[in-house]
Structure formats: C-alpha cells, structure tokens
Design a protein around this motif. Structure first.
Motif, PDB file in Angstrom:
ATOM      1  N   LEU A   1       0.843  -1.198   0.000  1.00  0.00           N
ATOM      2  CA  LEU A   1       0.000   0.000   0.000  1.00  0.00           C
ATOM      3  C   LEU A   1       0.881   1.253   0.000  1.00  0.00           C
ATOM      4  CD1 LEU A   1      -2.692  -1.138   2.589  1.00  0.00           C
ATOM      5  CD2 LEU A   1      -2.937  -1.040   0.099  1.00  0.00           C
ATOM      6  N   ARG A   2       1.970   1.179  -0.714  1.00  0.00           N
ATOM      7  CA  ARG A   2       2.893   2.311  -0.813  1.00  0.00           C
ATOM      8  C   ARG A   2       2.215   3.497  -1.506  1.00  0.00           C
ATOM      9  NH1 ARG A   2       8.755   2.499  -1.409  1.00  0.00           N
ATOM     10  NH2 ARG A   2       8.680   0.287  -0.905  1.00  0.00           N
ATOM     11  N   ASN A   3       2.300   4.661  -0.868  1.00  0.00           N
ATOM     12  CA  ASN A   3       1.769   5.904  -1.433  1.00  0.00           C
ATOM     13  C   ASN A   3       0.301   5.764  -1.854  1.00  0.00           C
ATOM     14  OD1 ASN A   3       1.531   8.468  -2.439  1.00  0.00           O
ATOM     15  ND2 ASN A   3       3.218   8.333  -3.879  1.00  0.00           N
ATOM     16  N   CYS A   4      -0.526   5.396  -0.887  1.00  0.00           N
ATOM     17  CA  CYS A   4      -1.964   5.247  -1.140  1.00  0.00           C
ATOM     18  C   CYS A   4      -2.775   6.322  -0.430  1.00  0.00           C
ATOM     19  CB  CYS A   4      -2.432   3.857  -0.707  1.00  0.00           C
ATOM     20  SG  CYS A   4      -2.034   2.560  -1.903  1.00  0.00           S
ATOM     21  N   HIS A   5      -2.098   7.413  -0.049  1.00  0.00           N
ATOM     22  CA  HIS A   5      -2.761   8.576   0.567  1.00  0.00           C
ATOM     23  C   HIS A   5      -3.436   8.213   1.895  1.00  0.00           C
ATOM     24  CE1 HIS A   5      -2.314  11.140  -3.092  1.00  0.00           C
ATOM     25  NE2 HIS A   5      -2.278   9.951  -3.669  1.00  0.00           N
ATOM     26  N   LEU A   6      -2.693   7.502   2.722  1.00  0.00           N
ATOM     27  CA  LEU A   6      -3.214   7.133   4.037  1.00  0.00           C
ATOM     28  C   LEU A   6      -2.842   8.184   5.069  1.00  0.00           C
ATOM     29  CD1 LEU A   6      -2.313   3.338   4.133  1.00  0.00           C
ATOM     30  CD2 LEU A   6      -4.222   4.497   3.011  1.00  0.00           C
ATOM     31  N   THR A   7      -3.638   8.260   6.119  1.00  0.00           N
ATOM     32  CA  THR A   7      -3.368   9.107   7.279  1.00  0.00           C
ATOM     33  C   THR A   7      -3.271   8.172   8.492  1.00  0.00           C
ATOM     34  OG1 THR A   7      -5.662   9.465   7.969  1.00  0.00           O
ATOM     35  CG2 THR A   7      -4.822  10.870   6.190  1.00  0.00           C
ATOM     36  N   PRO A   8      -3.016   8.719   9.678  1.00  0.00           N
ATOM     37  CA  PRO A   8      -3.002   7.854  10.862  1.00  0.00           C
ATOM     38  C   PRO A   8      -4.252   6.993  11.024  1.00  0.00           C
ATOM     39  CG  PRO A   8      -2.037   9.962  11.411  1.00  0.00           C
ATOM     40  CD  PRO A   8      -2.546  10.086  10.006  1.00  0.00           C
ATOM     41  N   ARG A   9      -5.388   7.483  10.570  1.00  0.00           N
ATOM     42  CA  ARG A   9      -6.618   6.682  10.704  1.00  0.00           C
ATOM     43  C   ARG A   9      -6.515   5.387   9.889  1.00  0.00           C
ATOM     44  NH1 ARG A   9     -11.687   7.837  12.361  1.00  0.00           N
ATOM     45  NH2 ARG A   9     -11.191  10.064  12.484  1.00  0.00           N
ATOM     46  N   GLY A  10      -5.979   5.483   8.671  1.00  0.00           N
ATOM     47  CA  GLY A  10      -5.800   4.294   7.847  1.00  0.00           C
ATOM     48  C   GLY A  10      -4.840   3.316   8.489  1.00  0.00           C
ATOM     49  N   GLY A  11      -3.795   3.847   9.112  1.00  0.00           N
ATOM     50  CA  GLY A  11      -2.850   2.984   9.813  1.00  0.00           C
ATOM     51  C   GLY A  11      -3.491   2.257  10.974  1.00  0.00           C
ATOM     52  N   GLU A  12      -4.409   2.924  11.649  1.00  0.00           N
ATOM     53  CA  GLU A  12      -5.108   2.294  12.770  1.00  0.00           C
ATOM     54  C   GLU A  12      -5.984   1.139  12.285  1.00  0.00           C
ATOM     55  OE1 GLU A  12      -7.242   5.365  14.709  1.00  0.00           O
ATOM     56  OE2 GLU A  12      -5.441   6.437  15.361  1.00  0.00           O
ATOM     57  N   TYR A  13      -6.649   1.341  11.136  1.00  0.00           N
ATOM     58  CA  TYR A  13      -7.470   0.264  10.579  1.00  0.00           C
ATOM     59  C   TYR A  13      -6.622  -0.977  10.319  1.00  0.00           C
ATOM     60  CZ  TYR A  13     -11.072   3.822   9.601  1.00  0.00           C
ATOM     61  OH  TYR A  13     -12.009   4.812   9.709  1.00  0.00           O
ATOM     62  N   LEU A  14      -5.446  -0.759   9.709  1.00  0.00           N
ATOM     63  CA  LEU A  14      -4.572  -1.881   9.382  1.00  0.00           C
ATOM     64  C   LEU A  14      -4.032  -2.552  10.637  1.00  0.00           C
ATOM     65  CD1 LEU A  14      -2.692  -0.328   6.361  1.00  0.00           C
ATOM     66  CD2 LEU A  14      -4.061  -2.412   6.295  1.00  0.00           C
ATOM     67  N   SER A  15      -3.665  -1.736  11.622  1.00  0.00           N
ATOM     68  CA  SER A  15      -3.136  -2.295  12.866  1.00  0.00           C
ATOM     69  C   SER A  15      -4.147  -3.210  13.528  1.00  0.00           C
ATOM     70  CB  SER A  15      -2.750  -1.165  13.823  1.00  0.00           C
ATOM     71  OG  SER A  15      -1.717  -0.372  13.273  1.00  0.00           O
ATOM     72  N   THR A  16      -5.401  -2.784  13.513  1.00  0.00           N
ATOM     73  CA  THR A  16      -6.459  -3.611  14.108  1.00  0.00           C
ATOM     74  C   THR A  16      -6.628  -4.918  13.357  1.00  0.00           C
ATOM     75  OG1 THR A  16      -7.638  -1.631  14.864  1.00  0.00           O
ATOM     76  CG2 THR A  16      -8.908  -3.675  14.724  1.00  0.00           C
ATOM     77  N   SER A  17      -6.575  -4.839  12.017  1.00  0.00           N
ATOM     78  CA  SER A  17      -6.771  -6.052  11.216  1.00  0.00           C
ATOM     79  C   SER A  17      -5.633  -7.041  11.413  1.00  0.00           C
ATOM     80  CB  SER A  17      -6.915  -5.699   9.733  1.00  0.00           C
ATOM     81  OG  SER A  17      -5.703  -5.197   9.204  1.00  0.00           O
ATOM     82  N   LEU A  18      -4.418  -6.535  11.656  1.00  0.00           N
ATOM     83  CA  LEU A  18      -3.271  -7.431  11.849  1.00  0.00           C
ATOM     84  C   LEU A  18      -3.422  -8.283  13.110  1.00  0.00           C
ATOM     85  CD1 LEU A  18      -0.201  -5.205  10.885  1.00  0.00           C
ATOM     86  CD2 LEU A  18      -1.245  -7.040   9.567  1.00  0.00           C
ATOM     87  N   LEU A  19      -4.158  -7.769  14.074  1.00  0.00           N
ATOM     88  CA  LEU A  19      -4.360  -8.521  15.308  1.00  0.00           C
ATOM     89  C   LEU A  19      -5.188  -9.781  15.073  1.00  0.00           C
ATOM     90  CD1 LEU A  19      -5.074  -5.585  17.796  1.00  0.00           C
ATOM     91  CD2 LEU A  19      -2.932  -6.815  17.448  1.00  0.00           C
TER      92      LEU A  19
END
Length: 317
Positions: free
Chosen positions: A121-139
């Motif tokens: 997902l390189r350079n997909c215009h994410l913000t901290p909110r997008g990172g939080e979504y991914l972090s949750t899914s990794l769990l």
C-alpha cells in the motif's frame, strides 16, 4: 512455473478488462499478472474482481500499481480477497484509495478466508486513521507476512496534536507486529516516524513474540537519538536480519552506537543500509572496522541498490 504476462504501461483500459477477465478464468496456468500504470480505473477493477471471485481463477499474484483507483475499487477488491483463496500477493501502490478504501481492505484481512501474504500500500494517501485500521486487522490476520506502508502520511507534521496521534499509531503498529507472528517484513519508509516513533517500535522488536526479520525505516526523519534504542533491539532480537536506515541523518554518534552492536558476530543482522556515502572519515573508519570484525554483515547505501538483487524486500512487488 509459468508466471504470466507483465502488461505495465500498455494502454490497457477498463474496456480491455472484459477480455482479461475471461483469460483469468479460462487459463489455469496464469498465476501472475501485472497491470501497473494503466488507466483501469474503478470500472476496470470491478470487471477483474468478477473473475477473481470465480473458483476457476488460479491467479496468485496481482499488481495494480498506479491504475487510477479510488475507494470505490476497494469495495470490489475486498470481496475478491475473501472469496479467492489462491491470491497471496497484491500490490495497490500509488493509487488514491485513502483511509476509507484501506478500511474496506482491512475488513477483508480480518476475514478468516483471506489468505493474502503480501500487501503493498505504498503511497496510497493514508493518514493515521488508515494505519489504525490496518493495525487492528493485523491482530486478527494469520496469513500476512509482508506489509508495505511506505510513502504515506502516517506520521506527524510537527504539530503537538498530530504528534500525539503519531505516537498512538506507532503504539498500534507495535502491538500488531507482536501479536501477528507471521508478519516478518514491514516497510514504513518515507513516513515521519521520528525518534519517538522508532522508540515505540523498538519496544516491540525486543518482545520475544516479535518475528520481524526485515524492517524499512528509510527517510523517516530519524537522528542519532534513536540509535541507542535500535542497538538495544539488535542485541536482544535474533530474528531481525535486514534493516534499512537510508536517507536519515544519524551522524557519527548514531553510527558509533550502532557499530557497538554490529561489530559482534553474534549480531544476527546480515544486511544493513544507511547513507554511508555521506559519512565523515571517523564514521567510515567505524564501518570499516565492523566489516572486519563481523564479515557476514553486508553494509550498503541507497547508491548500491539494484532492483533485481536478491532480498530486495522493499520493492513494491
């Protein structure tokens, strides 16, 4: 194994996806397809996803880098990631999918039928909110081994408020990499992690359940202040094999701290990247000494990078 065609920059449009979809269903030997840098747009991806959802589709690797995609494409892609249990490698780099698009993909990652191993997902215009979504899914995800989040706005812009968000996000990622034992490759390059963010990540690296082997921290606004934390992690973590610190100004103090650990043969790191082309004479001497005392360690700069080399895990696809 027959991989399949690369149709990068071939003026492929949404109309062409009708025929491509038919091929994906009829050709069972087609396991790799790259359609990067074509104007597929969301409508084209919708057609492709109809084929991906077909049980006759054998595709394992798909690259849709820079195809003019938005959040709308992610709705179809997320369904495909759930219904297609063969697709293991997916690149969506350089598309404006944003946080809402990543939320849809993250929901798919949490699904028990999702078998994706590599997500770019390189350079997909994410913000901290997008990172939080991914972090949750990794769990919840048990299959993902490689995640590339480079060149996104995941970190702070210098303001106090966003700095706090940055630290919270880094904590989420740190928790995720500890609790996601299959994740071994993580690229966070070109995000403003800064020293405080790396400090939090290093806490995760030192955790006995962390299995990260390759970590990309290139161009993350790091200074010598993070190098003691990194050194401590290298001492306690025998799994970390590759570390990329290029395009950070860590200076003599930072190199000195790292070399204290790198010079020992017990250090498991075998590929270390930094901007050694810009180091002073004293720093160069330290690096040369490391090369003598620890001959299994390869120290390279970004000037040495060749895309075709083995182990270039920071590549998009």
């Amino acid at each position: 194994m027959h991989e399949g065609p690369r149709l990068d920059s071939c003026n492929v449009t949404a109309v062409c996806c009708v025929n491509i979809s038919k091929v994906l269903i009829e050709n069972h030997s087609l396991v790799y397809l790259s359609l990067s840098t074509n104007k597929l747009l969301d409508d084209g991806v919708k057609l492709l996803c109809e084929a991906l959802g077909n049980p006759e589709c054998s595709l394992e690797r798909l690259s849709l880098e820079s195809c003019g995609l938005t959040e709308a494409a992610c709705r179809d892609l997320s369904q495909a990631l759930i219904s297609n249990n063969r697709l293991t490698h997916f690149c969506l780099a350089y598309n404006n999918v944003g946080d809402n698009g990543v939320k849809l993909l993250s929901d798919a990652l949490e699904h028990p039928q999702c078998t994706l191993q590599s997500l770019v997902l390189r350079n997909c215009h994410l913000t901290p909110r997008g990172g939080e979504y991914l972090s949750t899914s990794l769990l919840h995800n048990k299959s993902l081994t490689h995640l590339d989040l480079a060149s996104n706005g995941l970190m702070n812009d210098g303001t106090k408020l966003l700095c706090n968000v940055s630290c919270d996000l880094t904590s989420d990622l740190a928790s995720a990499i500890v609790n996601c034992p299959n994740l071994w490759s993580l690229d966070l390059g070109n995000n403003r992690l800064e020293n405080e963010g790396v400090k939090i990540l290093c806490g995760a690296l030192r955790h006995p359940d962390c299995n990260i082997q390759c970590l990309g921290l290139q161009n993350c606004d790091l200074t010598f202040g993070c190098c003691q934390d990194l050194s401590s992690s290298l001492l306690s973590n025998q799994r970390l094999l590759q570390l990329n610190l290029t395009k950070n100004i860590i200076g003599y103090e930072g190199i000195r701290d790292l070399c204290e650990v790198l010079r020992y043969p017990e250090c498991s790191l075998f590929l270390f990247r930094l901007c050694k082309g810009k180091t002073d004479k004293e720093s160069s001497k330290l690096l040369e000494a490391v090369g003598v005392s620890n001959p299994h360690l390869v120290i390279k700069s970004h000037y040495d990078y060749h895309p075709e080399e083995d182990g270039s895990w920071w590549q998009c696809f």
